[in-house]
Design a protein around this motif. Structure first.
Motif, PDB file in Angstrom:
ATOM      1  N   UNK A 148      -1.888  -1.368   3.030  1.00 35.79           N
ATOM      2  CA  UNK A 148      -1.806  -1.588   1.590  1.00 35.79           C
ATOM      3  C   UNK A 148      -3.066  -1.103   0.873  1.00 35.79           C
ATOM      4  N   UNK A 149      -4.207  -1.193   1.563  1.00 32.35           N
ATOM      5  CA  UNK A 149      -5.448  -0.731   0.940  1.00 32.35           C
ATOM      6  C   UNK A 149      -5.356   0.743   0.585  1.00 32.35           C
ATOM      7  N   UNK A 150      -4.776   1.534   1.463  1.00 32.07           N
ATOM      8  CA  UNK A 150      -4.620   2.969   1.203  1.00 32.07           C
ATOM      9  C   UNK A 150      -3.670   3.211   0.026  1.00 32.07           C
ATOM     10  N   UNK A 151      -2.558   2.484  -0.015  1.00 29.86           N
ATOM     11  CA  UNK A 151      -1.592   2.624  -1.112  1.00 29.86           C
ATOM     12  C   UNK A 151      -2.257   2.264  -2.442  1.00 29.86           C
ATOM     13  N   UNK A 197      -5.065   0.773  -8.272  1.00 28.69           N
ATOM     14  CA  UNK A 197      -4.786  -0.569  -8.775  1.00 28.69           C
ATOM     15  C   UNK A 197      -4.261  -1.455  -7.663  1.00 28.69           C
ATOM     16  N   UNK A 198      -4.299  -2.762  -7.926  1.00 33.35           N
ATOM     17  CA  UNK A 198      -3.781  -3.749  -6.976  1.00 33.35           C
ATOM     18  C   UNK A 198      -2.320  -4.026  -7.319  1.00 33.35           C
ATOM     19  N   UNK A 199      -1.480  -4.056  -6.306  1.00 34.08           N
ATOM     20  CA  UNK A 199      -0.054  -4.320  -6.503  1.00 34.08           C
ATOM     21  C   UNK A 199       0.243  -5.815  -6.384  1.00 34.08           C
ATOM     22  N   UNK A 200       1.306  -6.268  -7.017  1.00 35.11           N
ATOM     23  CA  UNK A 200       1.660  -7.696  -6.939  1.00 35.11           C
ATOM     24  C   UNK A 200       1.958  -8.137  -5.497  1.00 35.11           C
ATOM     25  N   UNK A 242      20.923  -1.183  -6.736  1.00 30.22           N
ATOM     26  CA  UNK A 242      19.527  -1.245  -7.176  1.00 30.22           C
ATOM     27  C   UNK A 242      18.620  -1.090  -5.967  1.00 30.22           C
ATOM     28  N   UNK A 243      17.731  -0.086  -6.042  1.00 34.36           N
ATOM     29  CA  UNK A 243      16.910   0.294  -4.908  1.00 34.36           C
ATOM     30  C   UNK A 243      15.421   0.207  -5.240  1.00 34.36           C
ATOM     31  N   UNK A 244      14.755  -0.883  -4.821  1.00 36.59           N
ATOM     32  CA  UNK A 244      13.302  -0.944  -4.991  1.00 36.59           C
ATOM     33  C   UNK A 244      12.610   0.082  -4.087  1.00 36.59           C
ATOM     34  N   UNK A 245      11.537   0.642  -4.560  1.00 37.48           N
ATOM     35  CA  UNK A 245      10.800   1.650  -3.800  1.00 37.48           C
ATOM     36  C   UNK A 245       9.962   0.999  -2.708  1.00 37.48           C
ATOM     37  N   UNK A 246       9.805   1.711  -1.619  1.00 39.27           N
ATOM     38  CA  UNK A 246       8.986   1.282  -0.492  1.00 39.27           C
ATOM     39  C   UNK A 246       7.864   2.308  -0.347  1.00 39.27           C
ATOM     40  N   UNK A 247       6.611   1.902  -0.521  1.00 43.41           N
ATOM     41  CA  UNK A 247       5.525   2.888  -0.473  1.00 43.41           C
ATOM     42  C   UNK A 247       5.332   3.530   0.894  1.00 43.41           C
ATOM     43  N   UNK A 248       5.956   2.958   1.932  1.00 41.92           N
ATOM     44  CA  UNK A 248       5.790   3.495   3.275  1.00 41.92           C
ATOM     45  C   UNK A 248       6.954   4.387   3.693  1.00 41.92           C
ATOM     46  N   UNK A 249       7.920   4.568   2.834  1.00 37.88           N
ATOM     47  CA  UNK A 249       9.082   5.395   3.126  1.00 37.88           C
ATOM     48  C   UNK A 249       8.854   6.814   2.624  1.00 37.88           C
TER      49      UNK A 249
END
Length: 176
Positions: free
Chosen positions: A25-28, A34-37, A56-63
């Motif tokens: 998460x630190x890299x993202x 910014x810090x994510x919720x 409805x499709x939430x995004x995944x930062x690791x995908x």
């Protein structure tokens, strides 16, 4: 409410897709600046890549398929084009401007969902913009609460199909 409320009404998959063994998460957050919720981080951990009702499709930062960066690249460009033509209907600036919108997902109808980055990340409200970019709805709640209330039909966004939720099962499906 919390991620626990969401998992109680929409059970997560036994094996979430696109979740690294040690999510960085630190890299993202460093990449975004910014810090994510926290509820979003918990959501990604529990659900991975996929969608609710195939809609409805939430995004995944690791995908690699639906990363948070790709979501923002696409949706914010479109939003800004429409905002330039109708600022009275789309009043919010976009990421990285403080108080601006940061996209966290979209629907298969072309609706887009954002955080309005006002205050601390845990207090960022959800902003839903319809597929035609004619207006928005703002919800003073975090992403997990928005999703749980939507699944329970406690909120029915004007641009979402009213008959979408019942009796469709399962609520959440990995993939997408």
């Amino acid at each position: 409410m919390s991620i626990d409320d969401l998992t109680s009404v929409a059970p997560p998959p036994a094996e979430p897709l696109d979740i690294p063994t040690s999510p960085n998460w630190e890299s993202v957050e460093r990449e975004l600046g910014l810090r994510l919720p926290m509820d979003y981080k918990q959501y990604v951990f529990h659900y991975g890549r996929g969608g609710f009702y195939g809609f409805l499709f939430p995004a995944n930062p690791f995908s690699t398929l639906e990363s948070l960066a790709k979501c923002n690249e696409a949706w914010l460009e479109i939003y800004n084009i429409h905002r330039a033509n109708q600022p009275e209907r789309l009043p919010f600036p976009t990421y990285p401007v403080p108080g601006g919108l940061l996209c966290w997902g979209g629907s298969n109808n072309g609706d887009s969902v954002y955080w309005r980055m006002a205050g601390e990340p845990e207090a960022w409200p959800v902003v839903l913009v319809d597929s035609e970019f004619l207006g928005y709805e703002e919800y003073a709640m975090d992403m997990s609460t928005f999703l749980a209330k939507w699944v329970r039909r406690e909120i029915v966004p004007g641009c979402f199909p009213e008959d979408l939720i019942e009796p469709l099962e399962p609520v959440f499906e990995p993939g997408g």
